[in-house]
Design an enzyme around this catalytic site. Sequence first.
Site, PDB file in Angstrom:
ATOM      1  N   GLU A 183      -4.739  26.599 -30.157  1.00 50.77           N
ATOM      2  CA  GLU A 183      -3.331  26.205 -30.025  1.00 50.77           C
ATOM      3  C   GLU A 183      -2.535  27.496 -29.949  1.00 50.77           C
ATOM      4  OE1 GLU A 183      -2.819  23.159 -29.650  1.00 50.77           O
ATOM      5  OE2 GLU A 183      -4.638  22.292 -30.503  1.00 50.77           O
ATOM      6  N   CYS A 226       6.005  28.075 -33.234  1.00 54.26           N
ATOM      7  CA  CYS A 226       5.592  27.960 -31.834  1.00 54.26           C
ATOM      8  C   CYS A 226       6.468  26.953 -31.110  1.00 54.26           C
ATOM      9  CB  CYS A 226       4.128  27.546 -31.752  1.00 54.26           C
ATOM     10  SG  CYS A 226       3.789  26.115 -32.767  1.00 54.26           S
TER      11      CYS A 226
END
Length: 560
Positions: free
Chosen positions: A323, A357
């Site tokens: 990720e 993020c």
Amino acid sequence: MQVRSAGETRMPTPSDIFYGTPIYNTPPTHRYNVQPREFNNELTYLTQQQADNVEAFHQAYEEAVKSVRESLGGSHPLQINGEAVETGDTFTVTSPGNQNLEIGEFAEGSEREVEAAVSAAKAAAPDWETFDVDSRVEIFQNAADIMRDRKYELAATVSLENGKNRTEAMADVDEAIDFLDFYSSEFERANGYEFDTGEPTPGQHTTNLLRPYGVFAVISPFNFPMALFVGMSAGALITGNTVVAKPASTTPLVARKYVDILEEAGLPDGVLNLVMGGGSDVGQPLVEHEDVSGVAFTGSRGVGLHIQESFMELGKRGPVIAELGGKNPVIVSDTADIDEAVEGVKNGAFSFSGQKCSATSRVYVYESVIDEFTDKLVTEAEELTIGPATDRDTFVSPLINDGALEDYQEITEQARNDGTVHTGGNVVTDGDLDAGRFVEPTVVTDIPHEHELAREEHFLPFVTIHPVSGLEEGIEKSNDSEYGLCAGLFSTDETEIDHWFDEIESGMCYVNRNQSATTGALVQAQPFGGWKFSGTTGKFAGGYWYLQQFMREQSRTRVE
Ligand code: NDP
């Protein structure tokens, strides 16, 4: 070690699980577990708010901060094969909000400890695979219960170690508990991914199952030190792999506490091993170790892609579940409620100082409303409280390390040169804040869409605003990015909303969300992952297709 048998359990078919109706005629010979435990998100702050009991939350958190502070400064070993391991080298971690506050001394691993940890994990793998669904789930449920009991202490630890304010730190712990609960429930729902596929031809009995790969490396970032360390390792472990885990160098204490919790919960020795230390000294040799079959990584795009490339170059066939970063766009239409849009962008861009993020980082606003939007966002940003994570009113918390502080100074300087800085751009050193790394939330305009400030991930409280003529241009510019993690839209036009959902290239998409334009996903309801360079697999953490990635399929035929 106790190895439990699968018991009197009939394996469900895929059809049982997904449609509820068996598709074959083989008489059931075993009971099966298609009634998984009920899953509910752990929403600590919201629950207290709804019960009109917010003061109890604050009191419990403040007491926990006090006691965690008193316990700081100790030394913390690695954990290999159930043993505490010192290495002779240590590194010191200090609090980002107060660098005079020592979090602790941590044993620093090297290739030698990676070797020992992988060897322990490899040795533990065959036994761990024999644990059946119930016995594995029981361990992770024990761990979830322990974490629930200790949630205020864990949240206080997150605040002090990585600088998250109290509600965000608690959300990090809640999410970790959610991962344990949801993956337990999913693993039960699928009965460990073992299906009786019946008798395809007379006399042949077939089963189809997913089996673990073996040893997984789990490498986590600093920004969700609890949730991501717990979530990735739980994904690998509950599916029967053993793990060598390396947390971010800035946040090893939370990881150390979780390893102790799992040991207390009943995880056998060697199944989860902890090697702390640097990315190149521990992370890289771990990924490259010949007995490491898969990697679960969350972190920056550069490191994640490098890991994927190394893995392939070494001829490894297992998965790299990575990720990665984001550059998350938001469109504000002329039909939007501008106040809601401002609220959503402010929360998305500046909570935890943009170190997410999923942080909102570029906003495309219809020309007719851009001045109103910008003025209001600037006013709101200037009213945010900057301060230590543990202060009740803090919204903008400190930056994690000196590198982040330098990056902030660099990009704000660049923004002054190449665009217009409406607010922010300064390091904050008032009073006690000079002991930490505090900066102002920054709002910038007049940066061309192609400019690196509007294209690169910065991971800082920094947002750029760009005019667009309408939805098409907004979508085109939103999608013109190598990332595809989160995206937001503010509009009250149903046609615009439907079109945006269909066209936006993003893993997580939010419309009219004033809570945050792009951040704040919940396990199960809002699985977390990215398209394009924001992730390598297209399957999301906390979603229904996550666990299967940690396993490989085997079909078994027995002639009877
Ligand atoms: P980094 O990529 O710098 O570090 C992540 C982890 O990788 C750390 O444990 C780090 O160790 C380790 N590492 C560094 N170099 C190597 C290497 N050569 N080999 C193996 N491991 C290595 O990320 P940050 O910790 O700074 O986290 C921020 C990044 O994470 C952002 O890009 C953000 O977008 C992304 N992220 C993505 C999420 C998602 O779900 N998509 C969620 C959260 C964050 P060390 O700390 O010792 O350097």
